[in-house]
Design a protein around this motif. Structure first.
Motif, PDB file in Angstrom:
ATOM      1  N   LEU A   7       0.951  -1.170  -0.120  1.00 18.36           N
ATOM      2  CA  LEU A   7      -0.033   0.201  -0.010  1.00 18.36           C
ATOM      3  C   LEU A   7       0.779   1.340  -0.067  1.00 18.36           C
ATOM      4  N   PRO A   8       0.708   1.995  -0.954  1.00 17.79           N
ATOM      5  CA  PRO A   8       1.254   3.343  -0.918  1.00 17.79           C
ATOM      6  C   PRO A   8       1.221   4.431   0.268  1.00 17.79           C
ATOM      7  N   THR A   9       1.984   5.254   0.269  1.00 16.86           N
ATOM      8  CA  THR A   9       1.828   6.417   1.264  1.00 16.86           C
ATOM      9  C   THR A   9       0.471   7.256   1.008  1.00 16.86           C
ATOM     10  N   GLY A  10      -0.124   7.568   2.212  1.00 15.13           N
ATOM     11  CA  GLY A  10      -1.407   8.193   1.915  1.00 15.13           C
ATOM     12  C   GLY A  10      -2.625   7.859   1.333  1.00 15.13           C
ATOM     13  N   VAL A  11      -2.514   6.308   1.056  1.00 17.82           N
ATOM     14  CA  VAL A  11      -3.864   5.623   0.487  1.00 17.82           C
ATOM     15  C   VAL A  11      -4.557   4.860   1.575  1.00 17.82           C
ATOM     16  N   GLU A  12      -5.759   4.759   1.628  1.00 15.72           N
ATOM     17  CA  GLU A  12      -6.696   4.035   2.450  1.00 15.72           C
ATOM     18  C   GLU A  12      -6.762   2.711   2.039  1.00 15.72           C
ATOM     19  N   PRO A  13      -6.717   1.569   3.177  1.00 12.44           N
ATOM     20  CA  PRO A  13      -6.691   0.240   2.546  1.00 12.44           C
ATOM     21  C   PRO A  13      -8.020  -0.176   2.053  1.00 12.44           C
ATOM     22  N   HIS A  14      -9.073   0.136   2.357  1.00 16.82           N
ATOM     23  CA  HIS A  14     -10.299  -0.443   2.229  1.00 16.82           C
ATOM     24  C   HIS A  14     -10.711  -0.491   0.865  1.00 16.82           C
ATOM     25  N   GLU A  15     -10.094   0.237  -0.061  1.00 14.72           N
ATOM     26  CA  GLU A  15     -10.572   0.403  -1.584  1.00 14.72           C
ATOM     27  C   GLU A  15      -9.252  -0.154  -2.461  1.00 14.72           C
ATOM     28  N   TRP A  16      -8.086  -0.253  -1.762  1.00 10.73           N
ATOM     29  CA  TRP A  16      -6.804  -0.339  -2.564  1.00 10.73           C
ATOM     30  C   TRP A  16      -7.041  -1.924  -3.257  1.00 10.73           C
ATOM     31  N   THR A  17      -6.486  -1.995  -4.468  1.00  6.88           N
ATOM     32  CA  THR A  17      -6.345  -3.386  -4.985  1.00  6.88           C
ATOM     33  C   THR A  17      -4.750  -3.591  -5.568  1.00  6.88           C
ATOM     34  N   PRO A  18      -4.280  -4.809  -5.810  1.00  2.98           N
ATOM     35  CA  PRO A  18      -2.937  -4.451  -6.278  1.00  2.98           C
ATOM     36  C   PRO A  18      -2.760  -4.685  -7.822  1.00  2.98           C
ATOM     37  N   LYS A  19      -1.393  -4.285  -8.017  1.00  3.53           N
ATOM     38  CA  LYS A  19      -1.132  -3.960  -9.470  1.00  3.53           C
ATOM     39  C   LYS A  19      -0.163  -5.278  -9.828  1.00  3.53           C
ATOM     40  N   SER A  20       0.048  -5.415 -11.044  1.00  2.42           N
ATOM     41  CA  SER A  20       0.631  -6.533 -11.714  1.00  2.42           C
ATOM     42  C   SER A  20       2.166  -6.745 -11.095  1.00  2.42           C
ATOM     43  N   GLN A  21       2.769  -5.452 -10.769  1.00  4.32           N
ATOM     44  CA  GLN A  21       4.150  -5.560 -10.341  1.00  4.32           C
ATOM     45  C   GLN A  21       4.150  -6.156  -8.702  1.00  4.32           C
ATOM     46  N   ASP A  22       3.074  -5.940  -8.037  1.00  4.90           N
ATOM     47  CA  ASP A  22       2.861  -6.665  -6.836  1.00  4.90           C
ATOM     48  C   ASP A  22       2.536  -8.229  -6.940  1.00  4.90           C
ATOM     49  N   ILE A  23       2.125  -8.613  -7.894  1.00  2.99           N
ATOM     50  CA  ILE A  23       2.003  -9.831  -8.219  1.00  2.99           C
ATOM     51  C   ILE A  23       3.467 -10.488  -8.695  1.00  2.99           C
ATOM     52  N   VAL A  24       4.177  -9.865  -9.412  1.00  3.10           N
ATOM     53  CA  VAL A  24       5.627 -10.171  -9.685  1.00  3.10           C
ATOM     54  C   VAL A  24       6.447 -10.330  -8.149  1.00  3.10           C
ATOM     55  N   ASN A  25       6.484  -9.376  -7.713  1.00  2.00           N
ATOM     56  CA  ASN A  25       7.216  -9.318  -6.314  1.00  2.00           C
ATOM     57  C   ASN A  25       6.828 -10.352  -5.379  1.00  2.00           C
ATOM     58  N   THR A  26       5.537 -10.602  -5.281  1.00  4.57           N
ATOM     59  CA  THR A  26       5.061 -11.458  -4.291  1.00  4.57           C
ATOM     60  C   THR A  26       5.379 -12.811  -4.575  1.00  4.57           C
ATOM     61  N   SER A  27       5.534 -13.177  -6.048  1.00  2.00           N
ATOM     62  CA  SER A  27       5.670 -14.412  -6.448  1.00  2.00           C
ATOM     63  C   SER A  27       7.058 -14.871  -6.066  1.00  2.00           C
ATOM     64  N   LYS A  28       7.892 -13.789  -6.157  1.00  2.00           N
ATOM     65  CA  LYS A  28       9.376 -14.018  -5.943  1.00  2.00           C
ATOM     66  C   LYS A  28       9.839 -14.013  -4.382  1.00  2.00           C
ATOM     67  N   ALA A  29       8.844 -13.617  -3.398  1.00  2.00           N
ATOM     68  CA  ALA A  29       9.112 -13.600  -2.236  1.00  2.00           C
ATOM     69  C   ALA A  29       8.916 -14.964  -1.212  1.00  2.00           C
TER      70      ALA A  29
END
Length: 360
Positions: A83-105
């Motif tokens: 979650l980026p700075t200043g963003v409220e979490p209830h409405e946020w959804t992940p992006k493609s890069q988030d999938i890439v990073n998480t797959s490698k974590a």
């Protein structure tokens, strides 16, 4: 004359060309500096964070989980917050890069309890060869339920879906699936566990255990840093317990229903303008009823939070002729808070002081 003019034209052209080159160098330098600054300021967000090969890589979903993980992980873990700075979490959804990073974590740590409704589909989107282990860090917290629709399907329905889908794909995961099933009820589960220091202690221990399991070679460091964090949470809990036990009033009116665990653990009663989601709209009658409650109970302040609009809180305060004040659910940091060096503990301390003012 033509030769002279031609020479002047050449000089002018050369001068313009030199000026343009200088301008390009200036802009290039500006862009480089800007990128460096953006990278430095955004290390906790997925936009700039990268997987590090020689460390345990941990992806977290939002600020409290990130803060506790970074504190325990220290230099031994590379923690990437989605979650980026200043963003409220209830409405946020992940992006493609988030999938890439998480797959490698190696670890994916999320709050659970229905907060991140996107998690089941997100986990299905990861690379088929991923070794990442997902952990709901609220596991073990005695969860609260709340009446009414939160506006976005958080809570019981999402947890039921999570239990079905996630179990099919990760049957060898530890008991976050079982917890999800236990959370299912007739009401929506309140996901805001971290707002109470008592619940935060449980979450911190789950994070420590996950790090040790994923990276046993650095167990000593994780244990040591966990003990430091735990001691700070215990001290914070003691201050909330001691000081809130002495206030004469116990009723608080908040902008959205994020303080149930805080209220339960420290003897307060929460009345929310909106539901579990800060976007769940109240009716006009809700505002009228709350205004009557405020007047009847002698409530002096309506609490609002920085990451969502304060319009409804101010409307109610005006209707009831009272003041507004911040009560922060610590779902994320604003840019100003980042610049000021605020963290979970400074924001919770401010919450305590504001509660003491409002309830005296």
């Amino acid at each position: 004359m033509r030769l002279i003019n031609s020479n002047k034209d050449g000089q002018n052209h050369a001068s313009k060309h030199t000026g343009m080159n200088r301008m390009k160098w200036v802009w290039s330098g500006f862009l480089i500096v800007s990128l460096i600054l953006l990278t430095a300021c955004g290390q906790s967000t997925s936009n700039n964070a990268k997987i590090v090969e020689d460390k345990v890589n941990v992806v977290t979903t939002f600020y409290p989980v990130y803060a506790f993980t970074a504190a325990i992980g220290g230099e031994d873990a590379n923690v990437i917050n989605l979650l980026p700075t200043g963003v409220e979490p209830h409405e946020w959804t992940p992006k493609s890069q988030d999938i890439v990073n998480t797959s490698k974590a190696q670890l994916f740590l999320y709050n659970g309890a229905g907060l991140e409704g996107w998690v089941p589909n997100f986990l299905k989107s990861l690379n088929s060869d991923t070794q990442v282990k997902s952990v709901a860090v609220s596991e073990g917290v005695t969860l609260l339920t709340a009446e009414g629709d939160d506006g976005h399907g958080h809570g019981a329905e999402h947890d039921e879906e999570h239990a079905d889908e996630h179990a099919d794909e990760h049957t060898d995961e530890h008991s976050d699936e079982e917890t999800a099933t236990e959370e299912v009820a007739d009401h929506h589960v309140d996901p805001h566990t971290w707002v109470s220091p008592k619940s935060a202690m449980i979450m911190a221990e789950n994070i420590k255990n996950s790090l040790v399991e994923a990276d046993p070679s650095h167990q000593a460091g994780y244990e040591e840093r966990y003990e430091e964090l735990h001691a700070k949470l215990v001290a914070l809990d003691q201050r909330f317990t001691e000081q809130l036990s002495q206030v004469p009033n116990k009723e608080i009116v908040v902008s959205h229903q994020a303080f149930g665990y805080l209220a339960r653990d420290y003897g307060l009663t929460q009345h929310a303008i909106m539901g579990l989601s800060p976007d769940a709209e109240p009716t006009g009658q809700d505002i009228v009823n709350l205004a009557k409650l405020v007047k009847d109970e002698g409530i002096k302040y309506i609490f609002f939070e920085e990451l969502v609009s304060d319009k409804l809180a101010k409307t109610l305060a005006s209707e009831a002729d009272v003041e507004t004040m911040v009560l922060n659910p610590v779902e994320g940091l604003t840019k100003e808070q980042v610049d000021n060096g605020d963290d979970y503990f400074t924001l919770m301390e401010k919450n305590l002081q504001n509660l003491l003012i409002a309830l005296k």
